[in-house]
Scaffold this motif. Sequence first.
Motif, PDB file in Angstrom:
ATOM      1  N   ASP A   1       0.838  -1.214   0.000  1.00  0.00           N
ATOM      2  CA  ASP A   1       0.000   0.000   0.000  1.00  0.00           C
ATOM      3  C   ASP A   1       0.868   1.258   0.000  1.00  0.00           C
ATOM      4  O   ASP A   1       0.557   2.234  -0.690  1.00  0.00           O
ATOM      5  CB  ASP A   1      -0.925   0.005   1.207  1.00  0.00           C
ATOM      6  N   GLU A   2       1.943   1.246   0.766  1.00  0.00           N
ATOM      7  CA  GLU A   2       2.841   2.401   0.801  1.00  0.00           C
ATOM      8  C   GLU A   2       3.483   2.625  -0.568  1.00  0.00           C
ATOM      9  O   GLU A   2       3.576   3.754  -1.046  1.00  0.00           O
ATOM     10  CB  GLU A   2       3.921   2.179   1.858  1.00  0.00           C
ATOM     11  N   LEU A   3       3.895   1.564  -1.217  1.00  0.00           N
ATOM     12  CA  LEU A   3       4.477   1.673  -2.553  1.00  0.00           C
ATOM     13  C   LEU A   3       3.453   2.201  -3.545  1.00  0.00           C
ATOM     14  O   LEU A   3       3.760   3.068  -4.376  1.00  0.00           O
ATOM     15  CB  LEU A   3       5.010   0.313  -3.001  1.00  0.00           C
ATOM     16  N   ARG A   4       2.220   1.728  -3.448  1.00  0.00           N
ATOM     17  CA  ARG A   4       1.161   2.181  -4.343  1.00  0.00           C
ATOM     18  C   ARG A   4       0.906   3.682  -4.164  1.00  0.00           C
ATOM     19  O   ARG A   4       0.762   4.421  -5.141  1.00  0.00           O
ATOM     20  CB  ARG A   4      -0.123   1.393  -4.062  1.00  0.00           C
ATOM     21  N   ARG A   5       0.875   4.160  -2.914  1.00  0.00           N
ATOM     22  CA  ARG A   5       0.677   5.591  -2.665  1.00  0.00           C
ATOM     23  C   ARG A   5       1.832   6.411  -3.229  1.00  0.00           C
ATOM     24  O   ARG A   5       1.627   7.479  -3.813  1.00  0.00           O
ATOM     25  CB  ARG A   5       0.541   5.851  -1.160  1.00  0.00           C
ATOM     26  N   SER A   6       3.053   5.903  -3.073  1.00  0.00           N
ATOM     27  CA  SER A   6       4.216   6.633  -3.602  1.00  0.00           C
ATOM     28  C   SER A   6       4.151   6.736  -5.119  1.00  0.00           C
ATOM     29  O   SER A   6       4.434   7.790  -5.691  1.00  0.00           O
ATOM     30  CB  SER A   6       5.505   5.919  -3.203  1.00  0.00           C
TER      31      SER A   6
END
Length: 80
Positions: A59-64
């Motif tokens: 999820d963090e990678l997707r937001r970035s």
Amino acid sequence: MEENKILIGALIFIALVLGSNFIMYAIARGATRPGGKGFLETMIKSMNATQRKKEDQIDELRRSVEELTEGKKNSSGDSE
């Protein structure tokens, strides 16, 4: 020599039986303890923690990636 192998095999078998009985006793005692979390519940949560951590990282990678693509769209829109 044969007697030694039989004795070692018997000792290993006894150790396995005693070990499995101890584990089952610990599971049963933990499951019946009032107010506390049971052994199985704790084991399930520990297994799910690893999966949850992976999902959080994804999820963090997707937001970035979304932030970067939005920044790219904004900068290309300003130049036109």
